[in-house]
Write an enzyme that holds these catalytic residues in place. Structure first.
Site, short mmCIF file in Angstrom:
data_model
loop_
_atom_site.label_atom_id
_atom_site.label_comp_id
_atom_site.label_asym_id
_atom_site.label_seq_id
_atom_site.Cartn_x
_atom_site.Cartn_y
_atom_site.Cartn_z
N THR A 82 -24.01 -78.11 27.31
CA THR A 82 -24.06 -79.59 27.15
C THR A 82 -25.70 -79.71 26.10
O THR A 82 -25.84 -80.46 25.30
CB THR A 82 -24.59 -80.46 28.55
OG1 THR A 82 -23.29 -79.91 29.37
CG2 THR A 82 -24.57 -81.89 27.86
N HIS A 142 -19.84 -85.87 30.79
CA HIS A 142 -19.26 -84.96 31.56
C HIS A 142 -18.06 -85.65 32.47
O HIS A 142 -16.70 -84.91 32.43
CB HIS A 142 -19.91 -84.69 32.92
CG HIS A 142 -21.34 -84.22 32.50
ND1 HIS A 142 -21.07 -83.02 32.11
CD2 HIS A 142 -22.28 -84.16 32.94
CE1 HIS A 142 -22.85 -82.27 31.60
NE2 HIS A 142 -23.00 -83.12 32.10
P1 A3P Z 1 -27.60 -70.81 32.69
O1 A3P Z 1 -28.30 -71.26 33.21
O2 A3P Z 1 -27.02 -69.24 32.48
O3 A3P Z 1 -28.78 -69.80 31.76
P2 A3P Z 1 -25.87 -78.32 30.77
O4 A3P Z 1 -26.72 -77.98 29.30
O5 A3P Z 1 -24.88 -78.11 30.09
O6 A3P Z 1 -26.87 -77.83 31.58
O7 A3P Z 1 -25.93 -76.19 30.46
C1 A3P Z 1 -27.36 -75.44 30.39
C2 A3P Z 1 -26.56 -74.33 30.63
O8 A3P Z 1 -27.03 -73.60 29.30
C3 A3P Z 1 -27.58 -73.16 31.23
O9 A3P Z 1 -27.32 -71.53 31.09
C4 A3P Z 1 -28.82 -73.03 30.53
O10 A3P Z 1 -29.65 -71.45 30.37
C5 A3P Z 1 -27.94 -73.13 28.63
N1 A3P Z 1 -28.67 -73.23 27.62
C6 A3P Z 1 -29.68 -74.21 27.65
N2 A3P Z 1 -29.38 -74.22 26.33
C7 A3P Z 1 -29.02 -73.36 25.32
C8 A3P Z 1 -29.07 -73.10 24.20
N3 A3P Z 1 -30.01 -73.74 23.34
N4 A3P Z 1 -28.71 -71.72 23.72
C9 A3P Z 1 -27.94 -71.34 24.74
N5 A3P Z 1 -27.68 -71.15 26.19
C10 A3P Z 1 -28.67 -72.68 26.18
#
Ligand code: A3P
Length: 334
Positions: A82, A142
């Site tokens: 997200t 979500h």
């Molecule tokens: P991991 O826990 O596998 O590292 P959300 O934003 O839906 O909460 O998802 C969080 C996940 O996206 C985490 O994964 C986080 O590290 C990853 N994430 C956040 N920012 C990101 C970015 N700029 N590029 C790639 N992954 C990212």
């Protein structure tokens, strides 16, 4: 005046009776199936599992949210990327008026730049409501919008607004969630237990596969209205994904933007490395009233396949098997 749902509840036969919506959401919620295990109980409504405080807002969304034709809604299940999608879509949508040198993403967390429909963020809305935001709105959710708002989400020619759906290998989504709960809520559930619940469909916004399928089916029927993306595909070729996203949002990169490297700039600005290096994403957070969310909690590793560092091969295969069976015949796979 009764809501649509109250009206339909009064027309169901007694043997089909579901708890009717009372005027008090808390009373209504207390009648719904609940499961313990994750850091908060999860409550089942309309097949999907919700955190209690989000469910209260979800009922409000169901009663009041009206998509607009020029809305762009970013949809994910928690931990599917997200934060990344919010950053990318915000950077693309506002690129004509914002300079990369002093871009809002350098000083504000991506989560605070795009409003969740079901989780009012005081950083964006103050005391206002999402309805107060001017068009065109860039929103996030979500929620399974097509089953939650079947009438409002469809018009004669399909989905009323444009939707970007981002999903991820469920094994990575589960491991990411498990870490998140430990970090944010201090919750110490064993990963085996989390896996068992996830495989049963009991995860926030789950069943994981049903959530994906609602949007997958709509993306097949209305590719001009629903863009279906995978975290792994963006990771494999982020510039290509950014071009696809810009085109879908109705603002493809011009030749001049291409030759001056704008797509690459967007990718760089929104990369895990750039965002995690910024002070705003290392400290602070948002108080949602019911819970406090530290800014840093949204960044952990930002890679694909990290599940293998936490789950055994057998655990991975178990989840793959469940997901494969649930998605069978849909054309969607992970
Ligand atoms: P991991 O826990 O596998 O590292 P959300 O934003 O839906 O909460 O998802 C969080 C996940 O996206 C985490 O994964 C986080 O590290 C990853 N994430 C956040 N920012 C990101 C970015 N700029 N590029 C790639 N992954 C990212």
């Amino acid at each position: 005046m009764p809501s649509k749902r109250e009206k339909s509840a009064t027309t169901t036969r007694p043997e089909d009776a579901v708890p009717s919506r009372s005027t008090c959401p808390k009373d209504f919620i207390s009648t719904l199936p609940t499961r313990e295990g994750w850091s908060t109980p999860l409550i089942q409504y309309n097949k999907y599992w919700h955190r209690p405080h989000v469910l209260e807002e979800t009922l409000r969304v169901q009663d009041t949210f009206r998509p607009r034709a020029d809305d762009i809604i970013l949809v994910t299940q928690p931990k599917c990327g997200t934060t990344w999608l919010k950053a990318l879509a915000f950077a693309i949508a506002h690129r004509a008026r914002l300079s990369f040198a002093d871009h809002p993403l350098l000083t504000r967390h991506p989560q605070h730049l795009v409003q969740f429909i079901e989780m009012p963020d005081p950083h964006i809305l103050g005391h206002a409501h999402v309805d107060a935001l001017p068009s065109p709105r860039l929103l996030a959710t979500h929620l399974p919008l097509f089953s939650l708002l079947p009438h409002e989400m469809s018009s004669g020619d399909g989905c009323r607004c444009r939707i970007v759906y981002l999903c991820r290998d469920p094994k990575d989504a589960l491991v990411s969630r498990w870490h998140f709960e430990r970090k944010v809520d201090g919750h110490h559930m064993e990963l085996e237990e989390a896996l068992a619940m996830f495989c049963e469909g009991v995860s926030e916004c789950g069943p994981f596969w049903d959530h994906c399928l609602e949007y997958w089916k709509e993306s097949l029927a209305r590719p001009d209205k629903v863009l279906f993306l995978k975290y792994e595909e963006i990771m494999a070729d982020p510039v290509r994904a950014v071009r696809e996203l810009a085109a879908f949002l109705g603002a493809p990169f011009s030749e001049e933007e291409e030759s001056s490297g704008v797509p690459r700039e967007v990718v760089r600005l929104c990369s895990f490395e750039t965002l995690t290096g910024l002070p705003v994403n290392q400290a602070g957070g948002v108080d949602h009233g019911h819970f406090y969310m530290p800014n840093s909690a949204f960044f952990r590793k930002g890679v694909t396949g990290d599940w293998a560092n936490h789950m055994s091969r057998e655990m991975g295969e178990k989840l793959d098997l469940v997901v494969r069976e649930k998605l069978q015949g849909s054309g969607l796979s992970f």
